[in-house]
Structure formats: C-alpha cells, structure tokens
Motif scaffolding. Structure first.
Motif: not given
Length: 727
Positions: A592-602
């Motif tokens: 589910a982290v991948a649903q956020y923008a890349p800096p947040l997902a990371k």
C-alpha cells in the motif's frame, strides 16, 4: 440563554433581549444548557464596551431581502446582548459614526467598494474602517447579501472574543466552494453514528411545522461559513425522492435559504427500480437516464437552489453502477448529466470496497478511482475520507489526495466521534483535521499539501469542497456534550479556510462558548489541544487501528475474529501473534505504500523512517523492535496506553479547578463526562494490554500496573444497545 429567532420589527424582542442581557450580567453563575452554542452574546468586557459603542454607532442596513433581514436581526440580537442596549437601525445615513453594511447594489453608500468586493467572489466580504459621505464609518461590504451576513458574524465574533476594532481592515473569502454537513439521518429519525438523540428533522410534522430550531441550526452554520446540508443518510432510502418527502425538503430549503445554505440529498442509486417502476438502474440505459433527468427537473421546480446529490455506491452492500458492469464514472456522470442544466453537483463518495475478501482494504479506493482520473464530468467531485480505512483516531492521509490531478477531490471528515469515544469523551478534532490538511502529498514535489488539493489550488479546479459527517441531534445542547460543539465549530472554520490554525479556532470557541477570562481560556485550550492525542494513546497507539467493538464500535475488542468478512474484524488489522504486531503495508507486504508519491513511499516503507505514529499501520514488527524512545515496542505500547490515561486524569483535574469561571450546569456535565472518559480510557488500556499479553506472554514493564481484570472478563462484556449503530 436561548438565542430566540425574532420576527422583523418585533419591539417585544428588543425588550426581551435587553432583559436577557441584564440577566446575563449575573455572569458565570447563571445556568446554561448549551443551546446557544457559540452565539451566546453575553455582555462584553466593560473595558471594551464604550469603545465598541463609539466605533459601531447607528446601523445602516438594507432590509429588502430575507438575507438582509437576517443580517440586521443578527446584529440587533448580538449587539443588544454584548453592549447592553439595542442598536438603532436605519435605512439611510444618520448622525454619528455609522456601521454600514450591504452590497454596492443594495446600499448607495457602498458603491465605491464595488471593485474591492468583486475580487472576493460570491461569499467574500470586507470588514474595515473607512469614510462614507465624509464621515468615519465601519463597513461590512460584499458582492452578495450572503457575504454581508458572513461579515456580520465575523464582526460579532470579534466582539465576543474581546478583540479591538481600531484600524480594522479584514478581507475574507472562503477557499472552498462547497462547505457541507452530511447528516447520517434516517427518515424514521434514527441517526447512524449519532450520539445526540434523534434527528433534528421531524419528517412527520414537516412541511406544516417548521421548528424554530431549524432557523437556529441555519444561523449557527452561517456563523462559521457552512453553506450546504445533506439531509439524509448516505445509506439512503429512495423514498426521500418521492413527492411527499420532496415537499418536506422544500420546507427546510425555505428556512435555510436566507442563511446561504443549500439542501442536498443522498440519492439511492437503485431509486429508478425502487420508486420509478423500472426493471433496471443501469446508468447507460436510456430509460434510467431519462428517469433521473425527470427527477432532477421535478426537484428543481420545487427547490430552484437545490445543491445536488451525494452518492454512496457499491460499498457495504449499497447498490451502484458496478452491479451492471459499469464503473464509478458511468454512475456519477449519469447523475451529473441530469443536474447540470440546473447548476447542481454530484458528490460521489470514494469510500468503496468490494464484496470479495481484500488483501488490504486500504488499497481499494485508490485501485478503483485512479484509473478513472479525468473521466468525470465537470460537476462531479469525488468525496474522499481523510484516511483509507474509516475515520480512525489516527490514519495517514488518504493516498487518493494528490493522485487524481484531473479530478476535483472533496475532503470528508467525521465530526461525530464514531471511533473517538462517542459524545462522552473529550476529543477536540481540530488537530486531526489540521494534521491531515497540512500533510504533504508530494504530488508536485514538496509543498503540495492535502489542503492545496481540496481547495483546488494545486491543479486549478474550480469545484472544491469539504464535507463533515454531522454530530447534531435533538439533544438540547445539539451534539450530546458541550465540548463536541467545538468539533462542529472547527469543521466550519476549516472548511472556510483549510489552512487555518486549530489552536486559534479552539481559542475563539472557548471565548465565545464559555469565557474570555485568560485564567479559563489558556488551560482549556491546552486541554483541548492535547485531548485527541490522549484518545489515540489509550485506544490505538503507534498506528494500531480498527480495534473497537463490532457493529456499535463502542469500547475495545481487539480479540474479535467472528465477523462475516475478515475486514470487519480487528484481528485483520493488527495481525498480532506471539512474534509481533502490525499490518505489513510495506513493499514486502500489501505494498500500500506504493500508492503514495515516491518520496513518501520510500519513507513509509522503512520502519526506521516512517513517522512513529504510523509505525504499526505500515509495518508488522517484533515485540522487541527498538522504538525511538529506546524502549522495546512492547514497552512503548504500554507506555503510550498509560500516557493516554494519565492525560485524561490531568484534563479532569484541570476542569475541576475551573468551576469559578463557568456556570454550574455546564461545568457539572463536563465533569461527569470526564469521569466517564477516565473510566473508559482505563478500560481501553486494560483490555488491550490483557489481550496483547495473552499473545506475546511478556511481562509488563517495570512501574506499570496490570489490568484490573482478566481477559475473560473483558471478552464477556456486551453492549447490545450502544447508541449510533446502523439499522
């Protein structure tokens, strides 16, 4: 204490208001029941009164329209209570230093302000000192009458909170177009997730009896800029669209109209079948489209300023376009097509999850809606809850915010405290709203906040909005408890300006609702600002979520695994066992982290970087995982449970010391509710710890007390008549 709604020109009202103001001079000792909300209009600080009288003078205001009369009546009511004498109302300039209000079209003296108010839009206003016809004056000017009313309430707020008027120069305009309360009220007057009595809409007596309470409801909403009300539950009943009920809706619309409030209805998607005689509700069927067009025409014939439809579709068993192999855009656009000729909008909720068992329910709205970005008509706004699960005490912001640049997204907050202790727990939600709205989506790099998404500024959308699930009911104090009024108030202020400070709003509310005495204001605001975090600590620390009792959502039930579907059970969300606890939404889990923008997902993907308040939301971790405090995860959980309980004890002690500054009736009820909150905070703490220990077998950290009862005791508790459960 009751802000009566006067009849225009009623001299008896002036005498009564003066008497009430005199009685109010008794001050904090007099009993109040909370009906007046934040519009009490008690006498202002004597040190301010003379200056206020000097700067306000006679009131020069038009009275040709219902909204103009509403502004005049509010000024008369407010100034009489605050200054101890009724203002002189004039249609033309009189002697002295006048207070002049109106629009350039309704008042010839405000023509020079035309260009200034035009740039403030439909609802904006100016409130400032100036010169009119060669004399000093205080001016409330706007493009439309409703802006004048908003400016009037703003002036009265300044007086109520003891602010100086010298050098006043205010220009205000709402940042959101739709500022709406969603009432989850059924036609039988039951309120789903309501904790303040029955619905205030007495459908049986409408349209013949228009309760004066409806006008006071409209006044309260207008005072904080709310401009819409969805009258019925999102789990809707098609009957509300029948002629009998539309006549009742028309009566409410008539009451609300002078206060700038449009009515909306939750539309049941299957209405063409249930009340229209069709054999389908397929949004691509020409007969269905024609039915909705005819229904919209019927509604607007009775209610020309009808706002539009709110729709819950294909979620929790509600009918929707997916029943016919269509998508959300197909359904929303069909309704939007019917409303468009009348200027109506469709608020299409993104709270959806399928009948199939999900791997991670948090992913579903994103997966269904992002592929439809750009497919919705211009008069559709997708209404998105603040978080992806369901109004939990704390959730990360919904990943849809920032992920649909071609589609207007409308924020949906819950004002009623379904998961935060119902009406008895003090939990000021302003910090929750602010936390969500200030979150950075990184949609266009750093600085793209959720507030920038919902106000339309990030992508240039003209349609914008915020909805709040109302906490209003038939209880005399409107919301079930006095402090829950603050959540209604904060929602309205932040719907007007989603960038506002929740602390500043809390201070205004305290001053208007209770007292301007700093010995009262400072500790109460501090108490409010800490209250939501306390609830998170004793209910769902470190990112835990959905641990409440099934159905009624009252109290802890982390052991529950018996619901008809897995994602209705707490065990689905906490995943606790002997080895660890938490839902793995990292790239190694549901992703589910991948649903956020890349800096947040990371950042969210790494347990060492994720904000600790979301640690167990995104990660399943060992009980001995080292937290930032240096304590193992188990010890940190227990520490936070106890911290939450201790904060409630502090709140209770703080309030106990403040009895000299507030009337006895309200002080007693708040004190009683804080005692309930302390008991229930302890219950949440003890039941949760007892259950976690049954799984991990770990001893409590040194200095922390064991639960008061066994786990069997907590599991045996039943609450079949807890309020607010759905029918």
């Amino acid at each position: 204490m009751l802000p009566l709604t006067p009849r225009r020109g009623d001299r008896a009202w002036v005498l009564l208001a003066g008497l009430l103001a005199l009685l109010a001079w008794v001050g904090d000792a007099r009993a109040e029941d909370g009906y007046a909300l934040w519009l009490r209009y008690v006498p202002a600080d004597p040190a301010r009164v003379e200056d206020y009288r000097h700067r306000l003078g006679d009131v020069v205001a038009p009275n040709a329209t219902p909204t103009q009369r509403a502004a005049r009546d509010e000024l008369r009511r407010g100034l009489t209570g605050l200054l101890g004498s009724a203002p002189r109302l004039h249609a033309t300039l009189a002697g002295g230093r006048p207070l002049v209000l109106g629009t350039p079209d309704s008042s010839p003296w405000l023509a020079p302000f035309r260009r200034e108010v035009e740039v403030l839009g439909e609802d904006g206003f100016i409130l400032r000192e100036g010169r009119i016809d060669g004399r000093a004056a205080l001016v409330i000017a706007a493009r439309r009458d409703i802006g004048v009313l908003y400016g009037t309430f703003h002036l009265l707020r300044l007086l109520q909170t003891g602010q100086p008027l010298a050098g006043l120069d205010i220009r205000e305009a709402p940042k959101l177009r739709l500022r709406v309360l969603d009432h989850w009220d059924n036609l039988d007057r039951y309120v789903e997730r309501g904790y303040a009595g029955e619905s205030i809409w007495d459908w049986h007596k409408l349209p013949g009896w228009r309760d004066p309470r409806y006008t006071d409801y409209a006044r309260a909403n207008a005072s904080i800029g709310i401009n819409g009300a969805v009258l019925n539950n999102v789990n809707s009943n098609a009957r509300v669209l029948t002629p009998m009920y539309l006549e009742k809706v028309e009566a409410l619309a008539d009451v609300f109209r002078p206060y700038g409030i449009r009515v909306y209805l939750s539309a049941r998607f299957s209405a063409p079948k249930e009340i229209g005689g069709l054999d389908t509700a397929d949004p691509l069927d020409p007969r269905v489209r024609a039915w909705w067009k005819a229904k919209a025409d019927e509604i607007y014939k009775a209610i020309p300023d009808f706002g539009g439809f709110l729709v819950k579709a294909n979620s929790e068993g509600q009918p929707g376009p997916q029943d016919y192999g269509r998508n959300h855009a197909d359904g929303a656009n069909m309704l939007a097509e019917a409303l468009a000729p009348h200027g109506g909008v469709v608020m299409w909720r993104a709270f959806v999850y399928s009948h199939e068992q999900p791997d991670d329910r948090a992913r579903q709205a994103y997966d269904e809606f992002v592929p439809l970005d750009g497919a919705f008509r211009d008069n559709v706004v997708v209404q998105v809850k603040n978080g992806a699960i369901d109004f939990q005490p704390r959730e990360p912001f919904h990943p849809l915010f920032g992920a649909m640049p071609k589609t207007p997204l409308m924020m949906e907050f819950q004002i009623t405290k379904e998961y935060l202790g119902f009406a008895t727990h003090l939990a000021y939600l302003g910090p929750l709203y602010e936390e969500t709205l200030r979150s950075d989506t990184f949609a266009r790099g750093a600085g793209a906040s959720v507030a920038n998404v919902v106000d339309g500024s990030l992508e240039g959308h003209a349609l914008s909005g915020m909805a709040g699930v109302a906490n209003i009911g038939s209880d005399r104090n409107w919301s079930g408890s006095h402090f829950d009024q603050a959540n209604w108030y904060a929602f309205g202020r932040m719907a007007w300006n989603p960038h506002a400070s929740s602390r500043a709003i809390a201070e205004d509310w305290v001053r208007m609702t209770f007292s301007n005495d700093p010995r009262f204001v400072v500790p109460v605001v501090d108490m409010m600002m800490a209250s939501r975090e306390a609830v998170v600590d004793y209910m769902t620390p470190l990112g835990l979520h959905h641990l409440m009792g099934r159905g009624h959502h009252y109290g802890p039930m982390p052991w529950d695994a018996g619901a008809p579907r897995a994602d209705w059970t707490p065990v689905y969300y906490h995943r606790a066992d002997k080895a660890g606890i938490g839902f793995d939404r990292s790239s190694r889990g549901s992703n589910a982290v991948a649903q956020y923008a890349p800096p947040l997902a990371k950042r969210f993907d790494d347990p060492a970087q994720v904000p600790e308040e979301f640690l167990l939301w995104f990660h399943h971790l060992r009980w001995d995982y080292p937290t930032k405090s240096g304590r193992p995860l188990w010890d940190e959980l227990v520490h936070r449970y106890d911290r939450g309980v201790d904060e409630v004890k502090k709140m209770r002690a703080t309030w106990g010391d403040l009895s000299p500054y507030v009337d006895a009736e309200r002080h007693a009820q708040v004190a009683a509710f804080l005692a309930i909150q302390q008991d229930e905070a302890q219950w949440w703490r003890d039941a949760s710890i007892a259950y976690w220990q049954s799984l991990n077998g770990l001893p409590l950290p040194v200095g922390h007390s064991p639960p008061a009862h066994s786990l069997d005791y907590y599991e045996s508790l039943e609450f079949p008549y807890a309020p607010g459960d759905g029918k």
